[in-house]
Write a protein that holds these residues in place. Structure first.
Motif, short mmCIF file in Angstrom:
data_model
loop_
_atom_site.label_atom_id
_atom_site.label_comp_id
_atom_site.label_asym_id
_atom_site.label_seq_id
_atom_site.Cartn_x
_atom_site.Cartn_y
_atom_site.Cartn_z
N THR A 286 10.41 10.94 -53.50
CA THR A 286 9.06 11.48 -53.62
C THR A 286 8.48 11.75 -52.23
O THR A 286 8.57 10.91 -51.34
CB THR A 286 8.16 10.49 -54.38
N SER A 287 7.87 12.91 -52.06
CA SER A 287 7.38 13.28 -50.73
C SER A 287 5.86 13.25 -50.61
O SER A 287 5.34 13.38 -49.51
CB SER A 287 7.88 14.69 -50.38
N SER A 288 5.15 13.11 -51.73
CA SER A 288 3.69 13.07 -51.66
C SER A 288 3.16 12.24 -52.80
O SER A 288 3.88 11.89 -53.73
CB SER A 288 3.11 14.49 -51.72
N SER A 372 6.44 5.57 -48.36
CA SER A 372 7.82 6.04 -48.28
C SER A 372 8.58 5.28 -47.20
O SER A 372 8.05 4.98 -46.13
CB SER A 372 7.84 7.54 -47.98
N ASN A 374 11.71 6.67 -46.74
CA ASN A 374 12.68 7.74 -46.51
C ASN A 374 12.42 8.35 -45.14
O ASN A 374 11.35 8.95 -44.92
CB ASN A 374 12.55 8.79 -47.61
N GLU A 376 13.34 10.99 -43.83
CA GLU A 376 13.14 12.44 -43.86
C GLU A 376 11.70 12.81 -44.27
O GLU A 376 11.30 13.95 -44.10
CB GLU A 376 14.13 13.09 -44.83
N ILE A 377 10.99 11.84 -44.80
CA ILE A 377 9.62 12.10 -45.26
C ILE A 377 8.60 11.53 -44.29
O ILE A 377 7.60 12.17 -43.99
CB ILE A 377 9.41 11.50 -46.67
N THR A 378 8.83 10.33 -43.81
CA THR A 378 7.90 9.71 -42.88
C THR A 378 7.94 10.44 -41.55
O THR A 378 8.96 10.97 -41.13
CB THR A 378 8.24 8.22 -42.66
N LYS A 384 3.95 7.16 -45.16
CA LYS A 384 3.32 8.18 -45.97
C LYS A 384 3.14 7.67 -47.39
O LYS A 384 4.09 7.21 -48.03
CB LYS A 384 4.16 9.47 -45.99
N ILE A 386 3.08 7.64 -51.18
CA ILE A 386 3.77 8.46 -52.17
C ILE A 386 3.45 8.06 -53.61
O ILE A 386 3.70 8.83 -54.54
CB ILE A 386 5.30 8.43 -51.97
#
Length: 516
Positions: A286-288, A372, A374, A376-378, A384, A386
């Motif tokens: 999850t990115s958001s 997060s 992850n 790749e997301i933070t 972040k 999520i």
């Protein structure tokens, strides 16, 4: 070569996409699949996944934005709050009823293949079919609420084109399916295929079914203004509230927020909820922030934003402090403390010369945060937000008590005020001492629902059921004519995918008038 459906086990994930087309020679098909009760339950797990996709979407829907109780819904949401047709048409895919009908298809599939079930008693067959009937009833009710006219799904082997049916036909389908589910036991007696107790409120029980019937009949009461529907809604709600179809009770306001809405997932007040957890939702990917409630749109400081001064921007949904004070005018209201972050208090900001007193309020009704991990997301070392831990609660006892109060007000029953006061007293308020005529009492019950159920997704439907849309909603809602309402202005447009290869499909007239 003919292709048929096969169920691919994906347990325990609640997915709605576990059905795929395969060549019959390449795998075991549904025709020889049902060899145990576990096979039946696994298919019902997929039905739960589809139900979840309808009830707890990861993106807010049109009506969530339309009735978002805020001072500004941001760049994206304001167009929906103002009923601007061009913006609504831009979200065509988000007005689709495709998943509703996928869900209904699977419930019909289970019914139509019950003769294939092996090694399972008739009692357990009836149990799983009743679970499916509840989901089917809920889907038809949602179709009636959101689109008005809709399609009655044919059998799973009928590929013929279908036209829409009137809303009363859709509601009748919902009632019939719900009544078929009334054979379910109370929640404490629910068991799975292994004989273990079921602990999830996403599985229906007798109390859940009566709550659904109460909501259907209350909706019909608002729609048709007939006393018979308010009586039926009141009767179904009373069975649940009085503990005749299972045990439910109010918890303290503090426990409601910290345990019921949070990661503890206390079930005492919960009647029906959608399971939400890392196992089901893959929080790593999850990115958001996932929008499980409309109120999540107001989550910013101190969760996704560390500087409260940055919230005062037009592109961020927010609610003015004065709006919250107007909604909760009594300083003794415990929801001021439990639903909001240090309401009206000055905030000390690192590096600032003086404390900052915000003009906006910061929601704190959901507070068990998930950040997060992850990479790749933070962003660097910055976390972040999520998700907020906890299930998506669809109905709880306080909601049903206030709905019964509304029914009783329509019926002229003095007990309406008693139901209202039960919720007020839990919130630390004195008993209601205002006017008790029907008009004023209904308005006060509506206001109490606004306060108690803030951000939980009921507000639009409460407004429509009470016919308050011109008074409370903004923009074009205020100028809707009776004819525009009759033609479907308060419903969703039928999305483009419903017209594919179906010349019998028609658009709601209001949206046909405003089509791009």
């Amino acid at each position: 070569m003919k292709k048929i459906f096969i169920f691919i086990l994906f347990f325990p994930l609640f997915s709605c996409n576990d059905w795929i087309d395969v060549n019959s020679e390449e795998s075991v098909t549904f025709r020889n699949y049902f060899n145990s009760e576990q096979d039946v339950e696994d298919i019902f797990t997929t039905i739960l996944g589809c139900e979840k996709a309808v009830i707890a979407p990861t993106m807010m829907g049109f009506f969530d934005w339309s009735a978002l109780h805020c001072s500004n819904a941001g760049t994206f949401g304001e167009a929906y709050r103002k009923l601007e047709p061009a913006a609504i048409w831009d979200m065509d895919k988000r007005t689709s009823w495709n998943t509703h009908y996928k869900t209904i298809y699977l419930t019909n599939f289970l019914h139509e293949n019950q003769f294939r079930f092996k090694n399972i008693s008739q009692e357990r067959i009836d149990f799983w079919l009743a679970q499916a009937d509840f989901v089917k009833a809920l889907m038809y009710f949602r179709l009636a609420q959101d689109w008005g006219e809709a399609v009655v799904a044919p059998s799973t082997e009928d590929a013929s084109q279908q036209a829409k049916s009137p809303i009363n036909t859709i509601l009748t389908e919902a009632i019939q399916a719900a009544e078929a589910a009334l054979i379910l036991p109370t929640f404490d007696k629910l068991t799975n295929a292994q004989g273990n107790n079921i602990n999830s409120r996403q599985y229906a029980s007798l109390g859940t079914v009566h709550t659904l019937l109460a909501n259907i009949y209350a909706w019909m009461g608002g729609l048709y203004d007939k006393e018979e529907y308010w009586k039926k809604a009141e009767a179904s709600a009373s069975l649940v509230i009085e503990g005749k179809v299972g045990f439910y009770d109010l918890v303290s306001m503090k426990d409601l927020v910290e345990k019921t809405f949070g990661k503890s997932r206390d079930l005492t007040e919960v009647i029906f909820s959608i399971e939400k957890n890392e196992q089901d939702d893959n929080w790593y990917a999850t990115s958001s922030l996932e929008m499980y409630y409309p109120g999540f749109a107001l989550i910013n400081y101190p969760y996704s934003e560390t500087d409260p001064r940055k919230v005062d921007k037009d592109d961020i949904p927010r609610i003015l402090l004065d709006s919250v004070y107007a909604l909760y005018p009594d300083k003794t209201d415990l929801r001021r403390k439990e639903y909001w972050w240090n309401l009206g208090q000055a905030i000390t900001i690192e590096g600032a010369s003086a404390p900052y007193t915000p003009n906006h309020a910061f929601i704190n009704k959901w507070r068990d945060k998930v950040y997060s991990v992850n990479p790749e997301i933070t962003e660097g070392s910055k976390s972040k937000l999520i998700a907020m831990e906890g299930n998506c609660i669809y109905w709880r006892l306080a909601d049903l008590i206030l709905l019964r109060a509304e029914c009783r007000a329509h019926l002229g029953m003095p007990e309406a005020a008693s139901d209202l006061n039960r919720i007020r007293e839990r919130a630390g308020l004195d008993t209601y001492r205002g006017f008790t005529d029907k008009k004023n009492l209904l308005r006060e019950i509506f206001r109490e629902r606004e306060r108690e159920l803030f951000g939980e997704g009921h507000r639009y439907y409460d407004i429509v059921r009470n016919k308050y849309f011109r008074d409370i909603l903004i923009g074009n809602y205020k100028t809707l004519t009776d004819d525009e309402v009759k033609k479907g202005a308060l419903y969703l447009p039928v999305s483009s995918d419903a017209f594919l290869n179906n010349p019998l499909m028609t658009q709601n007239i209001y949206w046909l008038w405003h089509q791009n």
